[in-house]
Design a protein around this motif. Structure first.
Motif, PDB file in Angstrom:
ATOM      1  N   LYS A   1       0.837  -1.210   0.000  1.00 40.06           N
ATOM      2  CA  LYS A   1       0.000   0.000   0.000  1.00 40.06           C
ATOM      3  C   LYS A   1       0.866   1.252   0.000  1.00 40.06           C
ATOM      4  O   LYS A   1       0.574   2.236  -0.706  1.00 40.06           O
ATOM      5  N   THR A   2       1.947   1.220   0.776  1.00 39.70           N
ATOM      6  CA  THR A   2       2.841   2.379   0.852  1.00 39.70           C
ATOM      7  C   THR A   2       3.533   2.622  -0.484  1.00 39.70           C
ATOM      8  O   THR A   2       3.633   3.773  -0.946  1.00 39.70           O
ATOM      9  N   LEU A   3       4.003   1.561  -1.110  1.00 36.43           N
ATOM     10  CA  LEU A   3       4.659   1.711  -2.411  1.00 36.43           C
ATOM     11  C   LEU A   3       3.702   2.332  -3.424  1.00 36.43           C
ATOM     12  O   LEU A   3       4.079   3.248  -4.174  1.00 36.43           O
ATOM     13  N   ASN A   4       2.478   1.856  -3.471  1.00 32.52           N
ATOM     14  CA  ASN A   4       1.494   2.422  -4.408  1.00 32.52           C
ATOM     15  C   ASN A   4       1.203   3.884  -4.094  1.00 32.52           C
ATOM     16  O   ASN A   4       1.066   4.711  -4.997  1.00 32.52           O
ATOM     17  N   SER A   5       1.113   4.215  -2.823  1.00 28.00           N
ATOM     18  CA  SER A   5       0.741   5.582  -2.441  1.00 28.00           C
ATOM     19  C   SER A   5       1.824   6.596  -2.782  1.00 28.00           C
ATOM     20  O   SER A   5       1.527   7.777  -2.991  1.00 28.00           O
ATOM     21  N   ILE A   6       3.094   6.166  -2.842  1.00 26.61           N
ATOM     22  CA  ILE A   6       4.178   7.111  -3.149  1.00 26.61           C
ATOM     23  C   ILE A   6       4.561   7.073  -4.625  1.00 26.61           C
ATOM     24  O   ILE A   6       5.618   7.573  -5.018  1.00 26.61           O
TER      25      ILE A   6
ATOM     26  N   GLU B   1       3.013  28.969  -0.825  1.00 21.05           N
ATOM     27  CA  GLU B   1       2.833  28.279  -2.101  1.00 21.05           C
ATOM     28  C   GLU B   1       2.463  26.815  -1.909  1.00 21.05           C
ATOM     29  O   GLU B   1       1.726  26.241  -2.719  1.00 21.05           O
ATOM     30  N   PHE B   2       2.959  26.202  -0.847  1.00 19.94           N
ATOM     31  CA  PHE B   2       2.631  24.807  -0.597  1.00 19.94           C
ATOM     32  C   PHE B   2       1.134  24.644  -0.368  1.00 19.94           C
ATOM     33  O   PHE B   2       0.501  23.751  -0.933  1.00 19.94           O
ATOM     34  N   GLU B   3       0.570  25.517   0.448  1.00 18.54           N
ATOM     35  CA  GLU B   3      -0.870  25.443   0.697  1.00 18.54           C
ATOM     36  C   GLU B   3      -1.661  25.792  -0.553  1.00 18.54           C
ATOM     37  O   GLU B   3      -2.691  25.185  -0.844  1.00 18.54           O
ATOM     38  N   SER B   4      -1.149  26.745  -1.327  1.00 20.09           N
ATOM     39  CA  SER B   4      -1.846  27.151  -2.557  1.00 20.09           C
ATOM     40  C   SER B   4      -1.899  26.006  -3.563  1.00 20.09           C
ATOM     41  O   SER B   4      -2.937  25.761  -4.182  1.00 20.09           O
ATOM     42  N   PHE B   5      -0.794  25.302  -3.714  1.00 24.65           N
ATOM     43  CA  PHE B   5      -0.741  24.188  -4.668  1.00 24.65           C
ATOM     44  C   PHE B   5      -1.542  22.975  -4.166  1.00 24.65           C
ATOM     45  O   PHE B   5      -2.298  22.367  -4.922  1.00 24.65           O
TER      46      PHE B   5
ATOM     47  N   GLU C   1       6.389  15.751  -4.879  1.00 25.61           N
ATOM     48  CA  GLU C   1       7.097  14.967  -3.875  1.00 25.61           C
ATOM     49  C   GLU C   1       6.386  15.063  -2.526  1.00 25.61           C
ATOM     50  O   GLU C   1       6.217  14.053  -1.824  1.00 25.61           O
ATOM     51  N   ILE C   2       5.949  16.265  -2.152  1.00 26.79           N
ATOM     52  CA  ILE C   2       5.245  16.444  -0.886  1.00 26.79           C
ATOM     53  C   ILE C   2       3.941  15.652  -0.886  1.00 26.79           C
ATOM     54  O   ILE C   2       3.625  14.922   0.057  1.00 26.79           O
ATOM     55  N   VAL C   3       3.180  15.772  -1.975  1.00 26.17           N
ATOM     56  CA  VAL C   3       1.863  15.124  -2.049  1.00 26.17           C
ATOM     57  C   VAL C   3       1.985  13.612  -1.988  1.00 26.17           C
ATOM     58  O   VAL C   3       1.209  12.935  -1.293  1.00 26.17           O
ATOM     59  N   ARG C   4       2.955  13.034  -2.701  1.00 31.05           N
ATOM     60  CA  ARG C   4       3.033  11.570  -2.732  1.00 31.05           C
ATOM     61  C   ARG C   4       3.495  11.006  -1.394  1.00 31.05           C
ATOM     62  O   ARG C   4       3.131   9.871  -1.044  1.00 31.05           O
ATOM     63  N   ILE C   5       4.250  11.776  -0.624  1.00 27.56           N
ATOM     64  CA  ILE C   5       4.677  11.293   0.688  1.00 27.56           C
ATOM     65  C   ILE C   5       3.562  11.474   1.712  1.00 27.56           C
ATOM     66  O   ILE C   5       3.300  10.581   2.529  1.00 27.56           O
ATOM     67  N   ILE C   6       2.892  12.602   1.698  1.00 24.97           N
ATOM     68  CA  ILE C   6       1.751  12.814   2.598  1.00 24.97           C
ATOM     69  C   ILE C   6       0.633  11.845   2.272  1.00 24.97           C
ATOM     70  O   ILE C   6      -0.039  11.312   3.149  1.00 24.97           O
ATOM     71  N   GLY C   7       0.429  11.592   0.973  1.00 25.07           N
ATOM     72  CA  GLY C   7      -0.632  10.687   0.532  1.00 25.07           C
ATOM     73  C   GLY C   7      -1.827  11.471   0.031  1.00 25.07           C
ATOM     74  O   GLY C   7      -2.381  12.310   0.749  1.00 25.07           O
TER      75      GLY C   7
END
Length: 776
Positions: free
Chosen positions: A24-29, A400-404, A453-459
């Motif tokens: 599950k972790t591999l797929n999520s990242i 910008e992180f919150e905006s994106f 990168e941020i999104v795929r690690i946070i999920g």
């Protein structure tokens, strides 16, 4: 990319991570799991030790073995050619059930009792690893006779195949996958920083040196190993079989294993390719005949990151080997391969997608394997050639992180994610992050990549969904208006009997220049034309329409009426939109009304067709600057006093060249055609009057001159005028009779006869005074 859970566990602690959570972790990242297989050896398959091995009394190919299974010694009949006394083997005891449903029972083989089966790797559910039975060694752990094999991690594993995108070359190794899991699971990486113990070792500098006369976009590291008594340990054999990797020698197997583990490109060469021990070996780095960075010894041995010469492989069982670790940026090697493709080896797949740049880690890892699994001696130190890497810096503001993303993420959390991903980040200045992209992440080039990168690690599943809200912007843009205008005139052309023709925006330069059109400047010309006949941007629509008309004639079409809208380009490649027309041959199809003999298109009929599409316009005399037009049947088109294009008959020579009947063409600028809201204008409620004026005037006087004089002397009551008759004869000599019809009307009253006569007299006086015209 194929990995196993226990292999990953050597790089990151996964002892308390379930296989389900790992997948599950591999797929999520973004590391999509394409296949998962559980590799489990059945209960009852244990470690046995062959104490004695004798030939079967009644079968040449069978052996009778006495196998110690801990509590007892069992007699086993085995037909494998590699069975012998003194080895540890996998023994399927009576009652064990093997893959495929084979259940082990007591048996007699040629009269000799057998209490179990000595197994090959394939028979217990592992990938095939050569012929014969599987011989165990201590690489899998301490060998305890009688212990179930599935108690060893290598026989109780999960095989995971990951589908990687082409830009994630950093994950083409166990180390790379573990590095991504470090960020997702927030666990430390078990880095393989093997210490290089130099004490008591002969330095590599005594036997080898590197020469180069130029700088190259490559990192190289060379080590040396005196290979002795190297055999492939079982754990490496099993894992290479799992990842479907083949090998020719023990050295080849060990380096492929190290490459798959670390991601570093590793190769081995015989030392004698570079010299001998009496005279120091010399490795020369230079460009080969194709411009690639290549290694030379006594002869060429390899192209860095691309291929290795067949005779330069280390194929011996022992001897002095030169180990090379290399890195080339994927964009450099891919661009070079695009310029001139050369044969490549499997390593090119990694280098072209981005191999691991920490080459020192790779060569130290390989050296440790040599020393661990053989009596080989590793030379101290390395010979290296490295390039300076200037990391790409991407600056982002916290907002910008919150905006994106649409989610506010704590600054500390963002910093930790970057750290775990291997992205260096300086101390934030206020709300600004300066993110330094490491060498192994060549795919990160902009802010969007950082956000990914941020999104795929946070999920993505951990980002709350929000309803989409937006205020629709005004869609009436200039592009939309331009599209609607073009559509309007296309529909008008179709309604007027024209068929739409669509061509590429390219023409053949030779053909276009032949007729006097100016093509794109050589410095701005197409670098990679589709074909030789499409080697320049078109400066006109006319040539394409002419070619289409000729093609229609060749299939026996008698009536040809085509139009096209599209872009044309000047010498500087500035584009403008045009609409072009061509009519050739008959004005209409053959039918009863014309007795099967339709009239041929003429200038007046063609002009009327164009007017049906473009609306009202004027024609003035015009001398074309190209050779398509008939020099005496050509006019400039004016719309509201602005030049809009030209209308002409095709030159008779061109008509003959293209096998066309009498042909007329027109090309207009779309910008000059009227479009927009039509405003209503007041009209007179009083009756209009018509008067004809016939004058004798010189044949040499153009209608434009006559028109200019009339406009100069016409009163407000003259609403419009137009010619209705022109007569010439020998009796009139160099003069002609021209009849003009005038429409007169007033907004205030019905014009009386004397008002009309006065207006006409003013016009006649002007013609008489300025052009010498007289009343006929």
């Amino acid at each position: 990319m194929i990995v196993t859970k226990n292999w990953l566990n050597e790089w990151i602690d996964l002892t308390d991570v379930s296989t389900e959570l790992l997948l599950k972790t591999l797929n999520s990242i973004g590391l999509e799991v394409d296949r998962h297989d559980a590799m489990r050896v059945a209960d009852g398959v244990v470690i046995g030790y062959v104490e004695a091995c004798e030939k079967h009394p009644d079968a040449d190919k069978l052996n009778v073995c006495q196998v110690n299974v801990g509590k007892e010694v069992r007699q086993i009949v085995c037909g494998a050619s590699n069975v012998r006394a003194g080895i540890h083997i996998a023994l399927a005891t009576v009652g064990a059930e093997l893959p495929g449903g084979l259940k082990i029972k007591e048996a007699k083989l040629r009269g000799v009792e057998s209490h179990g089966m000595i197994c090959s790797s394939k028979e217990i559910g592992l990938p095939a690893m050569g012929e014969g039975i599987m011989i165990l060694d201590s690489s899998i752990g301490e060998l305890v006779v009688g212990k179930n094999l599935n108690e060893y991690s290598v026989f109780n594993d999960d095989i995971i195949e990951i589908e990687l995108t082409a830009n994630r070359g950093d994950c083409l190794s166990i180390h790379g996958i573990a590095r991504d899991l470090r960020a997702a699971l927030a666990r430390p990486l078990r880095e393989k920083n093997v210490k290089d113990d130099q004490e008591g070792r002969l330095g590599i500098g005594r036997i080898l040196q590197l020469q180069h006369t130029d700088t190259f976009s490559t990192d190289l590291l060379f080590g040396a190993v005196e290979v002795k008594e190297l055999s492939i340990p079982l754990i490496i054999s099993i894992r290479l079989a799992v990842i479907e990797e083949t090998y020719a020698t023990a050295v080849d197997a060990l380096l492929k294993y190290a490459t798959h583990s670390t991601g570093v490109i590793l190769r081995a060469y015989p030392f004698e390719k570079f010299g001998d021990l009496e005279n120091k070996g010399i490795i020369t780095l230079g460009n080969d005949e194709n411009g690639y960075a290549a290694l030379y010894g006594k002869e060429k041995v390899a192209v860095i990151g691309v291929s290795q010469e067949k005779e330069a492989h280390f194929s011996a069982d022992d001897g002095l080997a030169v180990i090379e670790a290399s890195y080339i940026a994927p964009d450099v090697i891919s661009q070079k391969m695009g310029e001139k493709k050369v044969p490549s080896c499997p390593h090119y797949y990694r280098t072209s997608r981005g191999s691991e740049p920490s080459i020192e880690m790779g060569i130290r890892y390989a050296a440790e394997l040599f020393e661990k699994y053989s009596s080989s001696q590793v030379y101290g130190g390395n010979i290296e050639l490295t390039t300076t890497y200037e990391p790409r810096i991407i600056s982002m503001v916290e907002a910008e992180f919150e905006s994106f993303i649409g989610l506010k993420i704590d600054k500390t959390r963002i910093t930790q994610i970057f750290k775990n991903l291997g992205l260096d980040i300086g101390k934030p200045k206020g709300s600004t992050f300066a993110i330094s992209v490491p060498k192994f992440r060549h795919d990160i080039v902009n802010k969007q990549d950082i956000i990914e990168e941020i999104v795929r690690i946070i999920g993505i599943d951990n980002i709350p969904s929000k309803p989409l809200s937006f205020a629709e912007a005004n869609q009436m843009s200039t592009d939309l208006a331009e599209y609607k205008k073009t559509r309007l005139y296309r529909h008008r052309a179709a309604q007027s009997g024209f068929y739409e023709s669509v061509h590429f925006v390219f023409n053949e330069r030779i053909q276009v220049e032949k007729y006097g059109f100016v093509c794109t400047e050589a410095s701005k010309e197409l670098l990679n034309p589709i074909t030789a006949t499409f080697d320049t941007l078109r400066p006109t629509l006319l040539v394409g329409l002419l070619n289409s008309a000729s093609a229609n004639v060749k299939v026996n079409q008698k009536k040809i009426a085509l139009f096209e809208t599209g872009m044309v380009f000047d010498a500087d490649r500035h584009e403008t939109k045009r609409i072009g027309f061509i009519v050739s041959g008959a004005m209409e199809s053959e039918k009863i009304a014309n007795s099967g003999k339709p009239s041929v298109i003429d200038f007046a009929a063609f002009t009327k067709l164009i007017a049906d599409v473009a609306g009202s316009f004027e024609l003035v005399s015009h001398m074309p600057d190209h050779s398509l037009a008939h020099p005496y049947v050509c006019a400039k088109v004016l719309i509201n006093g602005v030049e809009a294009g030209e209308l002409f008959r095709l030159h008779p020579q061109v008509e003959e060249e293209f096998d066309l009947a009498q042909t007329f063409m027109c090309e207009l600028k779309m910008d000059a055609l009227p479009y927009g809201l039509i405003e209503a204008k007041p009209y007179s409620k009083y009756q209009a009057s018509f008067r004809d004026l016939s004058v004798l005037i010189s044949k040499e006087v153009s209608y434009e001159s006559i028109k200019a004089v009339i406009n100069k002397h016409a009163s407000a009551q003259v609403r419009r005028f137009y010619p209705v008759d022109r007569y010439v004869s020998e009796n009139l000599g160099d003069q002609m009779s021209l009849t003009l019809r005038f429409v007169l009307q007033s907004d205030e009253k019905t014009l009386e006869e004397e008002d009309i006569n006065a207006a006409m007299e003013w016009i006649l006086s002007g013609l008489r005074e300025e052009l010498g015209a007289g009343l006929r």
